[in-house]
Design a protein around this motif. Sequence first.
Motif, PDB file in Angstrom:
ATOM      1  N   ARG A 101     -11.718  51.287  47.162  1.00 29.02           N
ATOM      2  CA  ARG A 101     -11.264  50.124  47.934  1.00 29.02           C
ATOM      3  C   ARG A 101     -10.139  50.545  48.870  1.00 29.02           C
ATOM      4  N   THR A 102     -10.258  50.183  50.144  1.00 34.43           N
ATOM      5  CA  THR A 102      -9.202  50.507  51.106  1.00 34.43           C
ATOM      6  C   THR A 102      -8.375  49.282  51.471  1.00 34.43           C
ATOM      7  N   LEU A 103      -8.881  48.093  51.162  1.00 33.63           N
ATOM      8  CA  LEU A 103      -8.164  46.849  51.415  1.00 33.63           C
ATOM      9  C   LEU A 103      -8.164  46.013  50.147  1.00 33.63           C
ATOM     10  N   ILE A 104      -6.974  45.602  49.742  1.00 34.57           N
ATOM     11  CA  ILE A 104      -6.820  44.706  48.604  1.00 34.57           C
ATOM     12  C   ILE A 104      -6.116  43.470  49.126  1.00 34.57           C
ATOM     13  N   VAL A 105      -6.674  42.289  48.865  1.00 37.51           N
ATOM     14  CA  VAL A 105      -6.099  41.033  49.325  1.00 37.51           C
ATOM     15  C   VAL A 105      -5.612  40.256  48.110  1.00 37.51           C
ATOM     16  N   LEU A 106      -4.335  39.895  48.124  1.00 43.19           N
ATOM     17  CA  LEU A 106      -3.792  38.988  47.119  1.00 43.19           C
ATOM     18  C   LEU A 106      -3.669  37.628  47.792  1.00 43.19           C
ATOM     19  N   ASN A 107      -4.646  36.769  47.535  1.00 45.35           N
ATOM     20  CA  ASN A 107      -4.709  35.465  48.172  1.00 45.35           C
ATOM     21  C   ASN A 107      -4.142  34.412  47.237  1.00 45.35           C
ATOM     22  N   GLU A 108      -2.944  33.916  47.561  1.00 47.00           N
ATOM     23  CA  GLU A 108      -2.241  32.907  46.774  1.00 47.00           C
ATOM     24  C   GLU A 108      -2.159  33.313  45.311  1.00 47.00           C
ATOM     25  N   SER A 109      -1.766  34.553  45.112  1.00 45.78           N
ATOM     26  CA  SER A 109      -1.665  35.144  43.786  1.00 45.78           C
ATOM     27  C   SER A 109      -0.356  35.909  43.688  1.00 45.78           C
ATOM     28  N   GLY A 157      -3.063  55.513  50.135  1.00 48.22           N
ATOM     29  CA  GLY A 157      -3.736  55.205  51.388  1.00 48.22           C
ATOM     30  C   GLY A 157      -4.357  53.832  51.536  1.00 48.22           C
ATOM     31  N   ALA A 158      -4.315  53.002  50.528  1.00 50.26           N
ATOM     32  CA  ALA A 158      -4.909  51.669  50.640  1.00 50.26           C
ATOM     33  C   ALA A 158      -3.951  50.706  51.346  1.00 50.26           C
ATOM     34  N   MET A 159      -4.500  49.588  51.798  1.00 48.86           N
ATOM     35  CA  MET A 159      -3.698  48.540  52.408  1.00 48.86           C
ATOM     36  C   MET A 159      -3.713  47.325  51.501  1.00 48.86           C
ATOM     37  N   LEU A 160      -2.536  46.759  51.265  1.00 48.78           N
ATOM     38  CA  LEU A 160      -2.405  45.520  50.505  1.00 48.78           C
ATOM     39  C   LEU A 160      -2.050  44.415  51.477  1.00 48.78           C
ATOM     40  N   PHE A 161      -2.864  43.364  51.515  1.00 50.97           N
ATOM     41  CA  PHE A 161      -2.659  42.213  52.387  1.00 50.97           C
ATOM     42  C   PHE A 161      -2.276  41.047  51.493  1.00 50.97           C
ATOM     43  N   ILE A 162      -1.020  40.618  51.586  1.00 46.20           N
ATOM     44  CA  ILE A 162      -0.494  39.560  50.718  1.00 46.20           C
ATOM     45  C   ILE A 162      -0.483  38.244  51.485  1.00 46.20           C
ATOM     46  N   VAL A 163      -1.114  37.236  50.899  1.00 44.80           N
ATOM     47  CA  VAL A 163      -1.168  35.896  51.469  1.00 44.80           C
ATOM     48  C   VAL A 163      -0.602  34.952  50.409  1.00 44.80           C
ATOM     49  N   PRO A 164       0.719  34.701  50.419  1.00 46.36           N
ATOM     50  CA  PRO A 164       1.304  33.912  49.333  1.00 46.36           C
ATOM     51  C   PRO A 164       0.869  32.453  49.305  1.00 46.36           C
ATOM     52  N   GLY A 165       0.621  31.835  50.465  1.00 48.10           N
ATOM     53  CA  GLY A 165       0.232  30.431  50.480  1.00 48.10           C
ATOM     54  C   GLY A 165       1.241  29.576  49.739  1.00 48.10           C
ATOM     55  N   ASP A 166       0.772  28.524  49.103  1.00 50.73           N
ATOM     56  CA  ASP A 166       1.652  27.606  48.365  1.00 50.73           C
ATOM     57  C   ASP A 166       2.212  28.192  47.081  1.00 50.73           C
ATOM     58  N   ARG A 167       1.423  29.029  46.412  1.00 45.02           N
ATOM     59  CA  ARG A 167       1.802  29.379  45.050  1.00 45.02           C
ATOM     60  C   ARG A 167       1.881  30.862  44.725  1.00 45.02           C
ATOM     61  N   GLY A 168       1.607  31.743  45.646  1.00 40.75           N
ATOM     62  CA  GLY A 168       1.567  33.165  45.314  1.00 40.75           C
ATOM     63  C   GLY A 168       2.848  33.920  45.611  1.00 40.75           C
ATOM     64  N   SER A 169       3.024  35.023  44.910  1.00 43.31           N
ATOM     65  CA  SER A 169       4.114  35.991  45.102  1.00 43.31           C
ATOM     66  C   SER A 169       5.501  35.375  45.059  1.00 43.31           C
ATOM     67  N   LEU A 170       5.667  34.430  44.154  1.00 39.19           N
ATOM     68  CA  LEU A 170       6.985  33.800  44.021  1.00 39.19           C
ATOM     69  C   LEU A 170       7.904  34.614  43.122  1.00 39.19           C
ATOM     70  N   ILE A 187       1.622  47.847  53.374  1.00 38.81           N
ATOM     71  CA  ILE A 187       1.606  46.494  52.829  1.00 38.81           C
ATOM     72  C   ILE A 187       1.881  45.534  53.976  1.00 38.81           C
ATOM     73  N   LEU A 188       1.062  44.490  54.068  1.00 42.81           N
ATOM     74  CA  LEU A 188       1.259  43.437  55.055  1.00 42.81           C
ATOM     75  C   LEU A 188       1.451  42.115  54.327  1.00 42.81           C
ATOM     76  N   ILE A 189       2.349  41.286  54.851  1.00 40.00           N
ATOM     77  CA  ILE A 189       2.517  39.933  54.319  1.00 40.00           C
ATOM     78  C   ILE A 189       2.226  38.966  55.457  1.00 40.00           C
ATOM     79  N   TRP A 190       1.302  38.051  55.192  1.00 34.45           N
ATOM     80  CA  TRP A 190       0.879  37.021  56.133  1.00 34.45           C
ATOM     81  C   TRP A 190       1.553  35.719  55.713  1.00 34.45           C
ATOM     82  N   ALA A 191       2.263  35.061  56.618  1.00 35.94           N
ATOM     83  CA  ALA A 191       3.011  33.853  56.280  1.00 35.94           C
ATOM     84  C   ALA A 191       2.127  32.619  56.141  1.00 35.94           C
ATOM     85  N   GLY A 192       0.878  32.699  56.580  1.00 31.48           N
ATOM     86  CA  GLY A 192      -0.013  31.542  56.535  1.00 31.48           C
ATOM     87  C   GLY A 192      -0.938  31.553  55.345  1.00 31.48           C
ATOM     88  N   THR A 193      -2.114  30.996  55.529  1.00 27.41           N
ATOM     89  CA  THR A 193      -3.158  31.015  54.510  1.00 27.41           C
ATOM     90  C   THR A 193      -4.437  31.544  55.161  1.00 27.41           C
TER      91      THR A 193
END
Length: 170
Positions: free
Chosen positions: A15-23, A41-54, A143-149
């Motif tokens: 896996r080269t992309l891992i997405v944490l979607n509201e987790s 070498g992988a990329m982590l894309f974090i999408v906290p949304g309402d409830r993730g990565s608090l 690692i990327l953090i996206w402020a939206g959903t």
Amino acid sequence: SRASDAVGAGDLRGRTLIVLNESDLPGGAAGQRLLAHIRNGAMLFIVPGDRGSLGVTPEWQAVLPARIGTVVDRSAGRGGRWASVDFSNALFEPFRAARADFSSVTVSRYRALEPVPDSAQVIARLDDGAPLLVERPVGAGRILIWAGTLDPAWDDLPFHPLWGPFAHQL
């Protein structure tokens, strides 16, 4: 698709992309495996949304590109707009030649992000100056953090013609 704390070594292989979607970010052995995978070498894309990565452990805090803050609600007015995109960044570089106009994307809610000084790059901002997408290299990965959903609850990007190419570029 797995719960973040249930990811095994075999789940990451290839896996080269891992997405944490509201987790939340995984802790313990699962967190160490994921962090090692990113450093390799992988990329982590974090999408906290309402409830993730608090809840962020010190181990993750040391590598995240930004602190994840509270939800900002701009739905009372016309919402916000994308104001800037760094087309020199690998994620957005393919859009440069087409002169893609992300400014027509409306954002009604987003998570406040506080970029880490000197090691994080803000690659997209909103019209109020708030970071929308922040990136940081971690070893050979990033690692990327996206402020939206990723759904239309907070912005209309999923209905925008740029959504498909943007998701593909990720």
